[in-house]
Design a protein around this motif. Structure first.
Motif, PDB file in Angstrom:
ATOM      1  N   VAL A  29       0.627  -1.399  -0.279  1.00  0.00           N
ATOM      2  CA  VAL A  29       0.105  -0.460  -0.323  1.00  0.00           C
ATOM      3  C   VAL A  29       1.013   1.440   0.276  1.00  0.00           C
ATOM      4  O   VAL A  29       0.712   2.073  -0.631  1.00  0.00           O
ATOM      5  CB  VAL A  29      -0.573   0.094   1.406  1.00  0.00           C
ATOM      6  CG1 VAL A  29      -1.918   1.608   1.051  1.00  0.00           C
ATOM      7  CG2 VAL A  29      -2.262  -0.716   0.536  1.00  0.00           C
ATOM      8  N   ALA A  30       1.646   1.161   0.899  1.00  0.00           N
ATOM      9  CA  ALA A  30       2.884   1.926   0.877  1.00  0.00           C
ATOM     10  C   ALA A  30       3.130   3.146   0.038  1.00  0.00           C
ATOM     11  O   ALA A  30       3.810   3.968  -0.507  1.00  0.00           O
ATOM     12  CB  ALA A  30       3.681   1.728   1.908  1.00  0.00           C
ATOM     13  N   ASP A  31       3.556   1.738  -1.572  1.00  0.00           N
ATOM     14  CA  ASP A  31       4.110   1.793  -2.694  1.00  0.00           C
ATOM     15  C   ASP A  31       3.053   1.890  -3.982  1.00  0.00           C
ATOM     16  O   ASP A  31       3.555   1.685  -5.178  1.00  0.00           O
ATOM     17  CB  ASP A  31       4.610   0.379  -3.462  1.00  0.00           C
ATOM     18  CG  ASP A  31       6.534   0.464  -2.333  1.00  0.00           C
ATOM     19  OD1 ASP A  31       6.690   0.962  -2.476  1.00  0.00           O
ATOM     20  OD2 ASP A  31       5.937  -1.318  -2.562  1.00  0.00           O
ATOM     21  N   GLY A  32       1.827   2.597  -3.909  1.00  0.00           N
ATOM     22  CA  GLY A  32       0.603   2.895  -4.218  1.00  0.00           C
ATOM     23  C   GLY A  32      -0.534   1.713  -4.832  1.00  0.00           C
ATOM     24  O   GLY A  32      -1.219   2.262  -5.718  1.00  0.00           O
ATOM     25  N   PHE A  33      -0.216   0.314  -4.093  1.00  0.00           N
ATOM     26  CA  PHE A  33      -0.501  -0.718  -4.948  1.00  0.00           C
ATOM     27  C   PHE A  33      -2.518  -0.340  -4.470  1.00  0.00           C
ATOM     28  O   PHE A  33      -2.112  -0.690  -3.262  1.00  0.00           O
ATOM     29  CB  PHE A  33      -0.163  -2.015  -4.795  1.00  0.00           C
ATOM     30  CG  PHE A  33       1.103  -2.018  -5.594  1.00  0.00           C
ATOM     31  CD1 PHE A  33       0.510  -2.412  -6.597  1.00  0.00           C
ATOM     32  CD2 PHE A  33       2.352  -2.361  -4.833  1.00  0.00           C
ATOM     33  CE1 PHE A  33       2.036  -3.181  -7.367  1.00  0.00           C
ATOM     34  CE2 PHE A  33       3.259  -2.305  -5.645  1.00  0.00           C
ATOM     35  CZ  PHE A  33       3.269  -3.186  -6.885  1.00  0.00           C
ATOM     36  N   ARG A  34      -2.966  -0.644  -5.317  1.00  0.00           N
ATOM     37  CA  ARG A  34      -4.081  -1.217  -4.679  1.00  0.00           C
ATOM     38  C   ARG A  34      -4.306  -2.697  -3.739  1.00  0.00           C
ATOM     39  O   ARG A  34      -4.027  -3.672  -4.220  1.00  0.00           O
ATOM     40  CB  ARG A  34      -5.608  -1.001  -5.291  1.00  0.00           C
ATOM     41  CG  ARG A  34      -6.789  -1.635  -4.689  1.00  0.00           C
ATOM     42  CD  ARG A  34      -8.146  -1.328  -5.421  1.00  0.00           C
ATOM     43  NE  ARG A  34      -9.713  -2.028  -4.822  1.00  0.00           N
ATOM     44  CZ  ARG A  34     -10.044  -1.278  -5.779  1.00  0.00           C
ATOM     45  NH1 ARG A  34     -10.826  -1.711  -6.784  1.00  0.00           N
ATOM     46  NH2 ARG A  34     -12.023  -1.929  -5.034  1.00  0.00           N
ATOM     47  N   VAL A  35      -4.709  -3.084  -2.116  1.00  0.00           N
ATOM     48  CA  VAL A  35      -3.958  -4.441  -2.429  1.00  0.00           C
ATOM     49  C   VAL A  35      -5.505  -4.661  -1.425  1.00  0.00           C
ATOM     50  O   VAL A  35      -5.922  -4.317  -0.410  1.00  0.00           O
ATOM     51  CB  VAL A  35      -3.218  -4.659  -0.680  1.00  0.00           C
ATOM     52  CG1 VAL A  35      -3.068  -6.282  -0.291  1.00  0.00           C
ATOM     53  CG2 VAL A  35      -1.901  -3.794  -1.298  1.00  0.00           C
ATOM     54  N   SER A  36      -5.960  -6.294  -1.920  1.00  0.00           N
ATOM     55  CA  SER A  36      -7.234  -6.767  -1.018  1.00  0.00           C
ATOM     56  C   SER A  36      -6.537  -8.331  -0.305  1.00  0.00           C
ATOM     57  O   SER A  36      -5.996  -9.302  -1.016  1.00  0.00           O
ATOM     58  CB  SER A  36      -8.446  -7.268  -2.045  1.00  0.00           C
ATOM     59  OG  SER A  36      -8.782  -5.830  -2.581  1.00  0.00           O
ATOM     60  N   VAL A  37      -7.656  -8.440   0.477  1.00  0.00           N
ATOM     61  CA  VAL A  37      -6.642  -9.857   0.431  1.00  0.00           C
ATOM     62  C   VAL A  37      -8.469 -10.500   1.534  1.00  0.00           C
ATOM     63  O   VAL A  37      -9.367 -10.116   1.554  1.00  0.00           O
ATOM     64  CB  VAL A  37      -6.720  -9.173   2.493  1.00  0.00           C
ATOM     65  CG1 VAL A  37      -6.408 -11.106   3.315  1.00  0.00           C
ATOM     66  CG2 VAL A  37      -5.420  -8.127   2.884  1.00  0.00           C
ATOM     67  N   VAL A  38      -7.559 -11.378   0.961  1.00  0.00           N
ATOM     68  CA  VAL A  38      -9.283 -12.856   0.523  1.00  0.00           C
ATOM     69  C   VAL A  38      -9.765 -13.242   1.495  1.00  0.00           C
ATOM     70  O   VAL A  38      -8.451 -13.891   2.640  1.00  0.00           O
ATOM     71  CB  VAL A  38      -9.144 -13.396  -0.435  1.00  0.00           C
ATOM     72  CG1 VAL A  38     -10.692 -14.614  -0.288  1.00  0.00           C
ATOM     73  CG2 VAL A  38      -9.401 -13.101  -1.673  1.00  0.00           C
ATOM     74  N   VAL A  91       8.860 -11.022   0.182  1.00  0.00           N
ATOM     75  CA  VAL A  91       7.639 -11.210  -0.211  1.00  0.00           C
ATOM     76  C   VAL A  91       7.022 -10.361  -1.460  1.00  0.00           C
ATOM     77  O   VAL A  91       6.575 -10.417  -2.567  1.00  0.00           O
ATOM     78  CB  VAL A  91       6.834 -11.872   1.432  1.00  0.00           C
ATOM     79  CG1 VAL A  91       4.877 -12.115   0.956  1.00  0.00           C
ATOM     80  CG2 VAL A  91       6.802 -13.034   1.886  1.00  0.00           C
ATOM     81  N   ALA A  92       7.589  -9.328  -0.297  1.00  0.00           N
ATOM     82  CA  ALA A  92       7.170  -8.167  -1.456  1.00  0.00           C
ATOM     83  C   ALA A  92       7.471  -7.633  -2.505  1.00  0.00           C
ATOM     84  O   ALA A  92       7.144  -7.351  -3.326  1.00  0.00           O
ATOM     85  CB  ALA A  92       6.399  -6.630  -0.187  1.00  0.00           C
ATOM     86  N   ALA A  93       8.242  -7.464  -2.202  1.00  0.00           N
ATOM     87  CA  ALA A  93      10.026  -7.479  -3.563  1.00  0.00           C
ATOM     88  C   ALA A  93       9.417  -8.257  -4.165  1.00  0.00           C
ATOM     89  O   ALA A  93       9.224  -7.894  -6.156  1.00  0.00           O
ATOM     90  CB  ALA A  93      11.296  -7.742  -2.948  1.00  0.00           C
ATOM     91  N   LEU A  94       9.021  -9.715  -4.348  1.00  0.00           N
ATOM     92  CA  LEU A  94       8.266 -10.413  -5.437  1.00  0.00           C
ATOM     93  C   LEU A  94       7.064 -10.438  -5.544  1.00  0.00           C
ATOM     94  O   LEU A  94       6.989 -10.405  -7.168  1.00  0.00           O
ATOM     95  CB  LEU A  94       8.649 -11.976  -4.602  1.00  0.00           C
ATOM     96  CG  LEU A  94       8.547 -12.655  -5.890  1.00  0.00           C
ATOM     97  CD1 LEU A  94       9.378 -13.265  -6.465  1.00  0.00           C
ATOM     98  CD2 LEU A  94       8.320 -14.689  -5.398  1.00  0.00           C
ATOM     99  N   ILE A  95       6.484  -9.436  -5.341  1.00  0.00           N
ATOM    100  CA  ILE A  95       5.250  -9.546  -5.432  1.00  0.00           C
ATOM    101  C   ILE A  95       5.713  -8.155  -6.073  1.00  0.00           C
ATOM    102  O   ILE A  95       4.226  -8.571  -7.656  1.00  0.00           O
ATOM    103  CB  ILE A  95       3.790  -8.993  -4.323  1.00  0.00           C
ATOM    104  CG1 ILE A  95       4.197 -10.399  -3.822  1.00  0.00           C
ATOM    105  CG2 ILE A  95       2.927  -9.269  -5.174  1.00  0.00           C
ATOM    106  CD1 ILE A  95       3.371 -10.328  -2.627  1.00  0.00           C
ATOM    107  N   ARG A  96       6.023  -7.400  -6.133  1.00  0.00           N
ATOM    108  CA  ARG A  96       6.410  -6.267  -6.897  1.00  0.00           C
ATOM    109  C   ARG A  96       7.124  -6.445  -8.412  1.00  0.00           C
ATOM    110  O   ARG A  96       6.658  -6.159  -9.415  1.00  0.00           O
ATOM    111  CB  ARG A  96       7.621  -5.475  -6.638  1.00  0.00           C
ATOM    112  CG  ARG A  96       6.825  -4.856  -5.316  1.00  0.00           C
ATOM    113  CD  ARG A  96       7.725  -3.004  -5.020  1.00  0.00           C
ATOM    114  NE  ARG A  96       8.024  -3.100  -3.509  1.00  0.00           N
ATOM    115  CZ  ARG A  96       8.267  -3.412  -2.459  1.00  0.00           C
ATOM    116  NH1 ARG A  96       9.394  -4.075  -2.164  1.00  0.00           N
ATOM    117  NH2 ARG A  96       8.128  -3.216  -1.219  1.00  0.00           N
TER     118      ARG A  96
END
Length: 224
Positions: free
Chosen positions: A26-35, A215-220
């Motif tokens: 979120v700090a990087d500007g992504f819209r994040v949803s959790v299922v 984890v966040a780095a790989l998602i980016r």
């Protein structure tokens, strides 16, 4: 760059464990949803994931931890899913389930301390939870996780994938090299079979909690 990220939790835990990863993205500007998977059946968890993806009205990256990897493998066929990210997760092929993937562990491999089912639900042995699931987390955090387990339905464990999305869409895989739930060699084998871009980091099965930056780095990477 894809801006929508959807995080899917595994068995025995809920989606709140994603918060550190969520905060970074979120700090990087992504819209994040959790299922929040019901974890009663694979079909139900795929439906819950599709409900979230439908609400985004645009392309997304689907991320799964542990059993969440089975969910994203099936749910990833949704037309709005552009990429898949597996975090110490199962990446089954057609006809495979968690049951079939853990049925024949290699000699010496750690075996998850899953207790016999009660009324159709599974739990991990509380006394063995920390060592198996959360070996690199503070003792009090691991104890809380053990005491707040989500009942995992036997039907979810046995849910078989019909059409693995990784056959048609690009995938990434983070191997947790200290995992005692899904042995790292099994993680590497599933990642290779899926043709995934692979990263490795020291971490337990709770790598998304202990190593959120990795984890966040790989998602980016997947989003890019």
């Amino acid at each position: 760059m894809i801006r929508n990220i959807v995080l899917v939790h595994g068995g025995f835990v809920d989606g709140s464990g994603w918060q550190a990863v969520y905060d970074l993205l979120v700090a990087d500007g992504f819209r994040v949803s959790v299922v929040q998977n019901p974890t009663l059946s694979l079909a139900g968890d795929v439906a819950a994931t599709h409900q979230v993806v439908d609400g985004l009205h645009g392309p997304c990256v689907l991320v799964g931890h542990s059993y969440g990897g089975v969910v994203i493998t099936e749910a990833g066929g949704h037309p709005d899913v552009a990429a898949l990210v597996y975090i110490a997760a199962f990446a089954p092929d057609k006809g495979e389930s968690v049951n079939t993937l853990i049925a024949d562990p290699p000699p010496g491999a750690p075996v998850p301390p899953i207790l016999p089912p009660v009324n159709g639900f599974l739990f991990l042995d509380r006394d063995k939870f920390a060592a198996s699931f959360a070996g690199d987390l503070p003792a009090d955090q691991a104890a809380f996780m053990a005491d707040s387990q989500v009942p995992w339905g036997v039907d979810a464990l046995g849910g078989a994938v019909a059409e693995p999305a990784w056959r048609a869409k690009p995938s990434w895989y983070l191997v947790a090299t200290d995992d005692r739930m899904i042995p790292p060699p099994a993680q590497r084998a599933m990642a290779q079979r899926a043709g995934a871009t692979v990263a490795e980091t020291p971490g337990s099965h709770s790598v998304y909690l202990s190593q959120p930056a990795a984890v966040a780095a790989l998602i980016r990477q997947a989003a890019a």
